[in-house]
Enzyme design. Structure first.
Site, PDB file in Angstrom:
ATOM      1  CG  ASN A 210      -0.159  -0.114   2.498  1.00  0.00           C
ATOM      2  OD1 ASN A 210       0.563   0.808   2.851  1.00  0.00           O
ATOM      3  ND2 ASN A 210      -0.269  -1.246   3.199  1.00  0.00           N
ATOM      4  CG  ASP A 279      -6.844  -6.066   6.498  1.00  0.00           C
ATOM      5  OD1 ASP A 279      -6.297  -6.122   7.620  1.00  0.00           O
ATOM      6  OD2 ASP A 279      -7.553  -5.113   6.123  1.00  0.00           O
ATOM      7  CB  ILE A 308      -0.295  -7.041  14.171  1.00  0.00           C
ATOM      8  CG1 ILE A 308       0.198  -7.896  13.007  1.00  0.00           C
ATOM      9  CG2 ILE A 308       0.809  -6.797  15.178  1.00  0.00           C
ATOM     10  CD1 ILE A 308       1.060  -7.169  12.006  1.00  0.00           C
TER      11      ILE A 308
HETATM   12  O1  PMT Z   1       2.860   6.251   6.441  1.00  0.00           O
HETATM   13  P1  PMT Z   1       2.147   7.502   5.937  1.00  0.00           P
HETATM   14  O2  PMT Z   1       2.338   7.694   4.454  1.00  0.00           O
HETATM   15  O3  PMT Z   1       2.518   8.702   6.747  1.00  0.00           O
HETATM   16  O4  PMT Z   1       0.557   7.275   6.106  1.00  0.00           O
HETATM   17  C1  PMT Z   1      -0.001   7.234   7.385  1.00  0.00           C
HETATM   18  C2  PMT Z   1      -1.113   6.190   7.473  1.00  0.00           C
HETATM   19  C3  PMT Z   1      -2.277   6.579   6.581  1.00  0.00           C
HETATM   20  C4  PMT Z   1      -0.593   4.801   7.056  1.00  0.00           C
HETATM   21  C5  PMT Z   1      -1.549   6.146   8.989  1.00  0.00           C
HETATM   22  O5  PMT Z   1      -1.994   7.422   9.359  1.00  0.00           O
HETATM   23  C6  PMT Z   1      -2.642   5.116   9.221  1.00  0.00           C
HETATM   24  O6  PMT Z   1      -3.817   5.380   9.109  1.00  0.00           O
HETATM   25  N1  PMT Z   1      -2.213   3.864   9.587  1.00  0.00           N
HETATM   26  C7  PMT Z   1      -3.134   2.704   9.717  1.00  0.00           C
HETATM   27  C8  PMT Z   1      -3.415   2.137   8.370  1.00  0.00           C
HETATM   28  C9  PMT Z   1      -4.271   0.906   8.472  1.00  0.00           C
HETATM   29  O7  PMT Z   1      -3.805  -0.165   8.134  1.00  0.00           O
HETATM   30  O8  PMT Z   1      -5.453   1.085   8.967  1.00  0.00           O
HETATM   31  P2  PMT Z   1      -6.493  -0.107   9.239  1.00  0.00           P
HETATM   32  O9  PMT Z   1      -7.745   0.615   9.529  1.00  0.00           O
HETATM   33  O10 PMT Z   1      -6.486  -1.084   8.126  1.00  0.00           O
HETATM   34  O11 PMT Z   1      -5.957  -0.821  10.539  1.00  0.00           O
HETATM   35  C10 PMT Z   1      -6.376  -0.456  11.849  1.00  0.00           C
HETATM   36  C11 PMT Z   1      -5.261  -0.710  12.856  1.00  0.00           C
HETATM   37  O12 PMT Z   1      -4.972  -2.110  12.934  1.00  0.00           O
HETATM   38  C12 PMT Z   1      -3.951  -0.050  12.519  1.00  0.00           C
HETATM   39  O13 PMT Z   1      -3.386   0.397  13.721  1.00  0.00           O
HETATM   40  C13 PMT Z   1      -3.121  -1.152  11.869  1.00  0.00           C
HETATM   41  O14 PMT Z   1      -1.742  -0.964  12.129  1.00  0.00           O
HETATM   42  C14 PMT Z   1      -3.650  -2.385  12.578  1.00  0.00           C
HETATM   43  N2  PMT Z   1      -3.664  -3.604  11.762  1.00  0.00           N
HETATM   44  C15 PMT Z   1      -4.375  -3.662  10.592  1.00  0.00           C
HETATM   45  C16 PMT Z   1      -4.448  -4.840   9.897  1.00  0.00           C
HETATM   46  C17 PMT Z   1      -3.768  -5.980  10.403  1.00  0.00           C
HETATM   47  N3  PMT Z   1      -3.796  -7.127   9.754  1.00  0.00           N
HETATM   48  N4  PMT Z   1      -3.077  -5.908  11.541  1.00  0.00           N
HETATM   49  C18 PMT Z   1      -3.025  -4.734  12.231  1.00  0.00           C
HETATM   50  O15 PMT Z   1      -2.384  -4.654  13.281  1.00  0.00           O
END
Ligand code: PMT
Length: 400
Positions: A210, A279, A308
């Site tokens: 991504n 994911d 995670i």
């Molecule tokens: O790196 P930059 O270019 O500065 O961009 C910043 C960002 C947009 C990446 C950052 O601000 C951000 O939003 N990070 C989270 C991105 C994300 O994966 O969001 P999510 O809604 O899919 O996940 C929610 C949370 O669960 C996050 O804390 C993620 O780290 C965590 N996660 C998600 C999927 C997974 N399989 N395991 C996880 O731990």
């Protein structure tokens, strides 16, 4: 607050609010600070340099480049001397010059040369403040880490009512104090930050990933380190400049990140997960390069990656503070709240990644900080300012 020994350079530009800068100088001097004033030629039409000279007890540098006190040493003497450089008031003109790096008078030259933290207190007519050009300039300055105080809303000198009124001197001075007395309020805390994107291999030369640049996670790691924390950074693929002097665990895939996190998490006080984790991953990554079969669709079966944040949430100890991010494109707050609960987080930082100036690979972000008790919308800020705001909230949560 005692500011003895602190050196403030105050740039005064040509707006009617210039008279309020005199009170800023007076307040800073009362707190013990050494103040040096640089005025633009236009500022000197609004208020006499003698006022600032008297209040600061220092010579006032004006646009003539003729102020021998500093000029004899070197023209960047004030740029080097400043602990904080404040521009009060900051007109649309100086903001534009700062954004573009124009150095055509003493103030803009010194501003360009300084390495000190810079604070601007914009003051102008509402139309100028809301003009696209000014908005863009403010974005550039914020992304560069320039601190901004105000402007507020109210009756303007031109008779209009709206945004553009300079913040009051007390507020400006308290922002200067905040910058000067940058706290070491995370001393003694171990902070783990995740940053960047995971890569999930499809074959030896291709992967799923991504747009995460690492900027948000890096800003958090740097801010935590500067505030005294012992920081570990679990870093996926990134394109931004990697922070120095921080312990880094490099990972590629979500599975590798899970292992690194499970190992490091138990000894952390605070865990902030800003990484963008895939994911899904290929169920059967090819051992050799996948060959094109003309005319046939390529079908790749994906299987779910571990969550995670959820795994770390499940092993959370009572004294730990867990923070996640939610990168959303729709129903931002509802989705973020679901993640706050399902991942056992203390706070989630929701960013609507469809907004200009927010999300992936931008220098700024626009976030809502969500805890079980409250939601707080923050305006567009540099990622570094967002990082500091997140760390402030984490400390509030830990004090409860
Ligand atoms: O790196 P930059 O270019 O500065 O961009 C910043 C960002 C947009 C990446 C950052 O601000 C951000 O939003 N990070 C989270 C991105 C994300 O994966 O969001 P999510 O809604 O899919 O996940 C929610 C949370 O669960 C996050 O804390 C993620 O780290 C965590 N996660 C998600 C999927 C997974 N399989 N395991 C996880 O731990």
């Amino acid at each position: 607050m005692d500011l003895t020994g602190r050196k403030i350079v105050l740039g005064v530009t040509g707006g009617i609010a210039a008279y309020k800068s005199a009170e800023v100088v007076s307040r800073l001097r009362h707190s013990g600070a050494e103040v040096h004033v640089i005025m633009t030629a236009n500022a000197a039409k609004f208020i006499a340099p003698l006022t600032f000279q008297t209040l600061s007890a220092n010579p006032v540098v004006t646009d003539t480049f003729a102020a021998p006190e500093y000029w004899n040493v070197e023209h960047v003497a004030l740029a080097k001397l400043a602990d904080v450089f404040a521009v009060v008031p900051a007109t649309a003109n100086i903001l534009a010059k700062m954004a573009c790096g124009i150095a055509d008078d003493m103030l803009s030259t010194t501003l360009l040369a300084t390495k000190a933290p810079v604070l601007v207190a914009p003051a102008m007519n509402t139309g100028m403040w809301t003009a696209d050009a000014t908005k863009r300039n403010m974005e550039i300055l914020r992304a560069r880490g320039v601190h901004v105080v105000g402007p507020g809303c109210g009756m303007l000198a031109c008779g209009d009512e709206g945004d553009g009124r300079m913040s009051e001197p007390a507020e400006i001075v308290s922002r200067i104090e905040e910058i000067l007395l940058k706290k070491q309020d995370l001393q003694g805390l171990k902070v783990l930050v995740t940053a960047g994107a995971t890569r999930e291999r499809l074959d030896p030369v291709r992967f799923l990933t991504n747009d995460s640049s690492g900027k948000m996670g890096f800003a958090l790691a740097e801010a935590a380190r500067e505030r005294g924390a012992d920081v570990t950074l679990v870093k996926g693929n990134t394109t931004a400049k990697v922070p120095e002097n921080i312990r880094i665990e490099e990972i590629e895939s979500a599975n590798e990140m899970l292992q690194a996190m499970q190992k490091a998490a138990p000894e952390q006080d605070v865990i902030i997960q800003a990484a963008a984790v895939a994911d899904y991953r290929a169920a059967n990554p090819a051992k050799t390069k996948i060959k094109k079969k003309a005319g046939e669709p390529l079908v790749i079966t994906l299987e779910e990656n571990p969550d995670i944040a959820k795994a770390i949430g499940a092993m959370k100890q009572p004294e730990q503070t867990l923070v996640g991010f939610a990168a959303e494109t729709n129903d931002v707050i509802r989705h973020a709240k679901q993640k706050l609960a399902s991942k056992n987080l203390d706070m989630i930082v929701a960013n609507d990644v469809t907004k200009p100036g927010a999300g992936f690979n931008t220098d700024t972000n626009i976030v809502t900080l969500i805890t079980k008790e409250k939601e707080e919308d923050l305006p567009m800020m540099s990622k570094r300012e967002v990082a500091d705001a997140i760390l402030d909230r984490i400390l509030e949560i830990r004090r409860k």
